[in-house]
Design an enzyme around this catalytic site. Structure first.
Site, PDB file in Angstrom:
ATOM      1  CE1 TYR A 151      -3.542   2.664   0.275  1.00 22.91           C
ATOM      2  CE2 TYR A 151      -2.417   3.380   2.279  1.00 22.91           C
ATOM      3  CZ  TYR A 151      -3.364   3.593   1.286  1.00 22.91           C
ATOM      4  OH  TYR A 151      -4.121   4.744   1.295  1.00 22.91           O
ATOM      5  CG  LEU A 183      -4.862   6.907  10.862  1.00 22.75           C
ATOM      6  CD1 LEU A 183      -4.398   6.977  12.316  1.00 22.75           C
ATOM      7  CD2 LEU A 183      -5.319   5.501  10.503  1.00 22.75           C
ATOM      8  CB  VAL A 184      -9.625   9.834   6.343  1.00 22.61           C
ATOM      9  CG1 VAL A 184     -10.876  10.695   6.174  1.00 22.61           C
ATOM     10  CG2 VAL A 184      -8.381  10.593   5.885  1.00 22.61           C
TER      11      VAL A 184
HETATM   12  P1  NDP Z   1     -13.545   4.477   0.888  1.00 19.68           P
HETATM   13  O1  NDP Z   1     -13.370   3.003   0.954  1.00 19.68           O
HETATM   14  O2  NDP Z   1     -14.571   5.103   1.744  1.00 19.68           O
HETATM   15  O3  NDP Z   1     -13.763   4.936  -0.634  1.00 19.68           O
HETATM   16  C1  NDP Z   1     -13.052   4.352  -1.681  1.00 19.68           C
HETATM   17  C2  NDP Z   1     -13.685   4.750  -3.004  1.00 19.68           C
HETATM   18  O4  NDP Z   1     -12.902   4.190  -4.071  1.00 19.68           O
HETATM   19  C3  NDP Z   1     -15.098   4.222  -3.154  1.00 19.68           C
HETATM   20  O5  NDP Z   1     -15.922   5.237  -3.656  1.00 19.68           O
HETATM   21  C4  NDP Z   1     -14.959   3.100  -4.150  1.00 19.68           C
HETATM   22  O6  NDP Z   1     -16.119   3.041  -4.977  1.00 19.68           O
HETATM   23  C5  NDP Z   1     -13.753   3.551  -4.985  1.00 19.68           C
HETATM   24  N1  NDP Z   1     -13.104   2.406  -5.599  1.00 19.68           N
HETATM   25  C6  NDP Z   1     -12.434   1.408  -4.957  1.00 19.68           C
HETATM   26  N2  NDP Z   1     -12.023   0.489  -5.839  1.00 19.68           N
HETATM   27  C7  NDP Z   1     -12.453   0.898  -7.062  1.00 19.68           C
HETATM   28  C8  NDP Z   1     -12.359   0.361  -8.363  1.00 19.68           C
HETATM   29  N3  NDP Z   1     -11.738  -0.796  -8.601  1.00 19.68           N
HETATM   30  N4  NDP Z   1     -12.909   1.038  -9.391  1.00 19.68           N
HETATM   31  C9  NDP Z   1     -13.551   2.203  -9.167  1.00 19.68           C
HETATM   32  N5  NDP Z   1     -13.672   2.770  -7.958  1.00 19.68           N
HETATM   33  C10 NDP Z   1     -13.140   2.119  -6.916  1.00 19.68           C
HETATM   34  O7  NDP Z   1     -12.089   5.082   1.228  1.00 19.68           O
HETATM   35  P2  NDP Z   1     -11.534   6.589   1.332  1.00 19.68           P
HETATM   36  O8  NDP Z   1     -12.546   7.581   0.993  1.00 19.68           O
HETATM   37  O9  NDP Z   1     -10.852   6.676   2.628  1.00 19.68           O
HETATM   38  O10 NDP Z   1     -10.406   6.512   0.213  1.00 19.68           O
HETATM   39  C11 NDP Z   1     -10.313   7.417  -0.872  1.00 19.68           C
HETATM   40  C12 NDP Z   1      -8.847   7.641  -1.207  1.00 19.68           C
HETATM   41  O11 NDP Z   1      -8.201   8.228  -0.088  1.00 19.68           O
HETATM   42  C13 NDP Z   1      -8.076   6.368  -1.529  1.00 19.68           C
HETATM   43  O12 NDP Z   1      -7.202   6.626  -2.610  1.00 19.68           O
HETATM   44  C14 NDP Z   1      -7.285   6.110  -0.255  1.00 19.68           C
HETATM   45  O13 NDP Z   1      -6.097   5.392  -0.492  1.00 19.68           O
HETATM   46  C15 NDP Z   1      -6.997   7.538   0.171  1.00 19.68           C
HETATM   47  N6  NDP Z   1      -6.654   7.721   1.570  1.00 19.68           N
HETATM   48  C16 NDP Z   1      -7.484   7.276   2.574  1.00 19.68           C
HETATM   49  C17 NDP Z   1      -7.119   7.459   3.899  1.00 19.68           C
HETATM   50  C18 NDP Z   1      -7.943   6.930   5.030  1.00 19.68           C
HETATM   51  O14 NDP Z   1      -7.392   6.778   6.147  1.00 19.68           O
HETATM   52  N7  NDP Z   1      -9.238   6.673   4.852  1.00 19.68           N
HETATM   53  C19 NDP Z   1      -5.888   8.186   4.244  1.00 19.68           C
HETATM   54  C20 NDP Z   1      -5.108   8.607   3.114  1.00 19.68           C
HETATM   55  C21 NDP Z   1      -5.487   8.389   1.837  1.00 19.68           C
HETATM   56  P3  NDP Z   1     -16.860   1.709  -5.440  1.00 19.68           P
HETATM   57  O15 NDP Z   1     -16.588   0.659  -4.409  1.00 19.68           O
HETATM   58  O16 NDP Z   1     -18.301   2.092  -5.544  1.00 19.68           O
HETATM   59  O17 NDP Z   1     -16.267   1.408  -6.766  1.00 19.68           O
HETATM   60  C1  8X3 Z   2      -4.452   5.751   4.673  1.00 19.44           C
HETATM   61  C2  8X3 Z   2      -3.717   6.114   5.912  1.00 19.44           C
HETATM   62  O1  8X3 Z   2      -2.071   5.234   7.676  1.00 19.44           O
HETATM   63  O2  8X3 Z   2      -3.808   3.725   6.909  1.00 19.44           O
HETATM   64  O3  8X3 Z   2      -3.712   6.010   3.539  1.00 19.44           O
HETATM   65  O4  8X3 Z   2      -1.958   4.255   5.493  1.00 19.44           O
HETATM   66  S1  8X3 Z   2      -2.856   4.764   6.502  1.00 19.44           S
END
Ligand code: NDP
Ligand code: 8X3
Length: 250
Positions: A151, A183-184
């Site tokens: 990741y 972390l979100v």
């Molecule tokens: P969620 O799981 O809440 O949202 C992820 C989104 O990505 C969903 O809308 C999902 O839609 C979409 N997705 C996943 N796989 C696919 C696919 N194969 N094709 C199309 N769409 C896809 O997570 P977050 O909102 O937290 O994550 C959003 C971004 O933020 C990511 O890139 C994540 O790595 C990044 N991030 C998150 C953090 C956290 O701690 N939450 C911290 C830092 C970065 P659907 O399943 O409907 O396709």
């Molecule tokens: C999401 C934050 O710390 O789980 O990118 O990698 S962490």
């Protein structure tokens, strides 16, 4: 004239919150994801305020991605803002125990999917010599933590690609930047731990960033004057110092 933003991963978490934030500020929306029912719900909620179109595709599927974006109706074809947000972590295992399917998912979605979507959108931006791309990276793209291996690798790649895009698209005056949260509290951990109970504990004992906190920063980045590009943002909740230090109550 109103701008149009295409947001991947708009069905949940950061992407969905960004859709609501953009709508509040009058930005028309192309919302992408695999869960059409959720896209419909968001479209219903926001279409009184802005124009909303939904696209249902899996970013891992190159042909499907290119076809979906090519199918945009005329009024949504000009994408001024691309938010490359779709992504997730799959698993949290030491490298020697890693699951090949998890590795494929992270590289295919977080890295290759981002590239496929960008490939479909960038030509319109270079032709118009304007546009803005925001890639959602992560603190995991800046710092590797135990068991984060692939990741973290995928998010380091997102940051390298972001820099590459900014360099190559510089002659076209296209803004490129990354927003990197720690972390979100979203569905992220449910996906990472495959619905396992561990997911419920990830955000316990402290106040994690909320999706809306990140969405506000994304909107800040897209609402700067023409000469200002927010190139890179690292944001944590107050309780988090880095990838491994989080102050939690017992
Ligand atoms: P969620 O799981 O809440 O949202 C992820 C989104 O990505 C969903 O809308 C999902 O839609 C979409 N997705 C996943 N796989 C696919 C696919 N194969 N094709 C199309 N769409 C896809 O997570 P977050 O909102 O937290 O994550 C959003 C971004 O933020 C990511 O890139 C994540 O790595 C990044 N991030 C998150 C953090 C956290 O701690 N939450 C911290 C830092 C970065 P659907 O399943 O409907 O396709
Ligand atoms: C999401 C934050 O710390 O789980 O990118 O990698 S962490």
């Amino acid at each position: 004239m109103k701008k149009t933003a295409l947001i991947t991963g708009a069905t949940s978490g950061i992407g969905r919150a960004t859709a609501y934030e953009f709508a509040k500020h009058g930005i028309n929306l192309v919302l992408c994801g695999r869960r059409q029912e959720r896209l419909n719900t968001i479209q219903e909620a926001l279409s009184d305020i802005v124009n909303v179109h939904t696209l249902n595709f899996d970013v891992r599927d190159k042909a499907e991605t290119l076809k979906a974006i090519a199918s945009l109706p005329q009024e949504f074809k000009q994408i001024d803002i691309l938010i490359n947000n779709a992504g997730n972590a799959h698993g949290l295992d030491p490298i020697q125990n890693g699951d090949l399917d998890d590795w494929d998912a992270m590289i295919d979605i977080n890295v290759k999917g981002l590239l496929y979507v960008s490939k479909a959108i960038i030509p319109g931006m270079t032709e118009r010599q304007s546009g803005q791309i925001i890639n959602i990276g992560s603190s995991a793209g800046k710092e590797v933590y135990p068991n984060g291996n692939v990741y973290c690798g995928s998010k380091h790649a997102v940051l390298a690609i972001t820099e590459g895009m900014r360099i190559d698209l510089n002659p076209f005056e296209i803004k490129v930047g990354a927003i990197n949260p720690g972390l979100v509290e979203t569905e992220f951990s449910e996906v990472r731990f495959k619905g396992d109970a561990i997911a419920n504990n990830v955000y316990k004992g402290y106040k994690a960033l909320q999706a809306e906190d990140v969405a506000e920063v994304i909107y800040f980045a897209v609402s700067r004057p023409a000469h200002v590009n927010i190139a890179d943002v690292l944001m944590f909740c107050t309780a988090q110092a880095n990838s491994t230090i989080v102050k939690k109550s017992n």
